[in-house]
Design a protein around this motif. Sequence first.
Motif, PDB file in Angstrom:
ATOM      1  N   ALA A  62       0.816  -1.221   0.000  1.00  0.00           N
ATOM      2  CA  ALA A  62       0.000   0.000   0.000  1.00  0.00           C
ATOM      3  C   ALA A  62       0.843   1.261   0.000  1.00  0.00           C
ATOM      4  CB  ALA A  62      -0.929   0.002   1.218  1.00  0.00           C
ATOM      5  N   GLY A  63       2.166   1.130   0.135  1.00  0.00           N
ATOM      6  CA  GLY A  63       3.016   2.314   0.183  1.00  0.00           C
ATOM      7  C   GLY A  63       3.003   3.018   1.526  1.00  0.00           C
ATOM      8  N   VAL A  64       2.762   2.268   2.598  1.00  0.00           N
ATOM      9  CA  VAL A  64       2.770   2.823   3.956  1.00  0.00           C
ATOM     10  C   VAL A  64       4.107   2.502   4.605  1.00  0.00           C
ATOM     11  CG1 VAL A  64       1.724   2.714   6.258  1.00  0.00           C
ATOM     12  CG2 VAL A  64       0.274   2.640   4.215  1.00  0.00           C
ATOM     13  N   ASP A  65       4.804   3.515   5.096  1.00  0.00           N
ATOM     14  CA  ASP A  65       6.116   3.328   5.709  1.00  0.00           C
ATOM     15  C   ASP A  65       6.001   2.680   7.080  1.00  0.00           C
ATOM     16  OD1 ASP A  65       7.434   4.439   3.564  1.00  0.00           O
ATOM     17  OD2 ASP A  65       7.625   6.428   4.481  1.00  0.00           O
ATOM     18  N   ILE A  66       7.017   1.884   7.411  1.00  0.00           N
ATOM     19  CA  ILE A  66       7.139   1.285   8.741  1.00  0.00           C
ATOM     20  C   ILE A  66       8.521   1.604   9.293  1.00  0.00           C
ATOM     21  CG2 ILE A  66       7.355  -0.877  10.040  1.00  0.00           C
ATOM     22  CD1 ILE A  66       5.268  -2.115   8.257  1.00  0.00           C
ATOM     23  N   ALA A  67       8.560   2.077  10.534  1.00  0.00           N
ATOM     24  CA  ALA A  67       9.815   2.199  11.284  1.00  0.00           C
ATOM     25  C   ALA A  67       9.832   1.085  12.323  1.00  0.00           C
ATOM     26  CB  ALA A  67       9.914   3.562  11.960  1.00  0.00           C
TER      27      ALA A  67
END
Length: 344
Positions: free
Chosen positions: A271-276
């Motif tokens: 989905a193009g959601v960043d994760i840290a």
Amino acid sequence: MALYAELHRHLGGSVVPRVLWRYFQRHSEEMVSRFDDYPAFEEFYTKPRNTLDEYLELHTLVESVQTVETLPYFIYRLLRGAYIFENLAYLELRYTPYLRTPEHLSQSERIDKMAEIVDVVGNASQIPEYPIVTSQILCMHSRLPYEVNKAIIDLASQSKKFVCAIDVAGGDRYYAERLDEWIKLYEYALSLGVNTTGHLYETTDGSYPELLPFLKRIGHGIQIPLRHPQLLPDLARRGQCLEVCPTTYMKTGTLDDIRQLKIVFDKCFEAGVDIAICTDNAGLHNVRLPFEYENLLTYDIISFQQLQACQDAAFKHAFASPYHQRPASLLSGIINPQPGKVMA
């Protein structure tokens, strides 16, 4: 060379067992007497709990000893370990300043004392021998009254030298009864130019879509890809980042198997959601950030390429980072400068 950024670490849960035990040996015979020896204490301190509420009770153990006088002791050891053993270049520490003030004082007196706590944490974090860029996230708390939580926002706005954002913590199932209040508080924070994150969608009790538009980052958020994937396009559109803390979900009983996180990472990448990737409570878990990385790779939850993307995301979404890119990228530019470019 320090390489990593940590965006979600609680001051209360950051004290490793050995450091806390040594403090109790020197200052609390009563606490030491509860345990036969150090291994017994470590087992109690780091063992998994059945629920998030049970897990959060451990924070009170540390909060009670993190005072104006003792905070420099704990922070020095925290940063020493973060620099030497974790290769951290950037660290955001979050905590509720009100809970570090003397309990015998009135509410208004404790509110007034919060600024001193922020200054002590900020000044104690400036350690030349361990040059980590640090900042604070002040946590509102689900069990504190509106007046205290609003004062925490005001303090964040007035303390931007040391504070980069506000958060809400204390157990996500308690938000529902005061949801309008939380919306009002987040609107107020944004009106003051204060960055926002919040513990949401960590457990199945933490689903509050009404709060999502007010957050620049989402504390945990794993239930969105697991149970509410229809929300992911909106997160991507708003540029929000999930602060995922893998070991936490094993310690709180939120997930049965760490491999369940593969769905979280796969759906977010799609989905193009960043994760840290973060540690949350490195002390309570007795786990450091590089181990979180290694664990995700070992269980084939992410690839090396995805790990690098998450490491990049941590710097990209860091509220107080001066560079917003990994130090490794800067180093590459020095080692392999562009043709014709003269290095200063």
